[in-house]
Enzyme design. Structure first.
Site, PDB file in Angstrom:
ATOM      1  N   ARG A  61       0.828  -1.239   0.030  1.00  0.00           N
ATOM      2  CA  ARG A  61      -0.101  -0.138   0.132  1.00  0.00           C
ATOM      3  C   ARG A  61       0.639   1.270   0.159  1.00  0.00           C
ATOM      4  NH1 ARG A  61      -2.845  -3.575   2.981  1.00  0.00           N
ATOM      5  NH2 ARG A  61      -2.012  -2.938   4.861  1.00  0.00           N
ATOM      6  N   GLU A  98       5.670  -9.542  15.614  1.00  0.00           N
ATOM      7  CA  GLU A  98       5.029  -9.989  16.733  1.00  0.00           C
ATOM      8  C   GLU A  98       5.458 -11.501  17.056  1.00  0.00           C
ATOM      9  OE1 GLU A  98       0.879  -9.242  16.738  1.00  0.00           O
ATOM     10  OE2 GLU A  98       0.692  -9.881  19.130  1.00  0.00           O
TER      11      GLU A  98
END
Ligand code: AMP
Length: 175
Positions: A61, A98
């Site tokens: 994006r 993460e």
């Protein structure tokens, strides 16, 4: 309506995407509105305090407004992509997610040493991706003149990871 209000009105919140607990900020409705897209590009450009030598867009994006900005400024646009996507010789940088790690790449001839670049992505969350992009830029001998994002998720403190590279950080809207 000012630019911030117009962007916020366009962004769609999608709960639990791509996994439970994530509130995804969907920017795709922005692209249905040509005038808003132009205003976003102009908004980024008017917030730049010096002219960069290139804009770096982070897959995927980050390619959208990144390319429009570079094209309007008449400067090169450089793609940073996930590992294995760029066809020519690359430099890569691995960074922690993460859970696990991810790797991004840039073409080794994409930037001239000492050139000043703005790193662009649609959204700043924890800052891990943009920080990895800054490391790649530096591996090529170029300089990070700043970062810009359409959206910043302030509560995740992503700016803390980026200020070591540049404290010129722009988010058009914050949550
Ligand atoms: P981070 O590395 O944590 O700053 O994550 C930034 C990258 O993940 C950007 O490329 C974003 O497009 C994407 N991202 C992370 N969180 C969200 C979210 N809540 N909504 C939309 N995109 C997100």
């Amino acid at each position: 309506m000012n630019l911030e209000e117009a962007i916020k009105k366009s962004i769609r919140d999608v709960p639990d995407f791509p996994k439970p607990g994530i509130l995804f900020k969907d920017i795709t409705p922005i692209f249905y509105d040509q005038q808003l897209c132009s205003n976003i590009v102009d908004g980024f450009i008017s917030r730049m305090d010096e002219m960069p030598d290139a804009i770096i867009g982070i897959e995927s994006r980050g390619f959208l407004f990144g390319f429009l900005m570079a094209n309007k400024l008449n400067i090169p646009f450089v793609l940073i992509r996930k590992s294995g996507k760029l066809p020519y010789k690359t430099l890569s940088h691995e960074y922690a997610l993460e859970y696990g790690t991810s790797k991004i790449e840039i073409h080794e001839d994409a930037l001239k040493p000492d050139c000043k670049v703005i790193i662009h992505d649609d959204l700043l969350a924890t800052g891990g991706t943009a920080e990895a992009a800054a490391c790649l830029v530096k591996k090529l001998g170029a300089k990070v003149a700043g970062f810009n994002f359409v959206v910043g998720l302030e509560f995740l403190n992503g700016k803390n990871k980026l200020i070591n590279h540049s404290n010129n950080i722009t988010c058009l809207v914050q949550y």
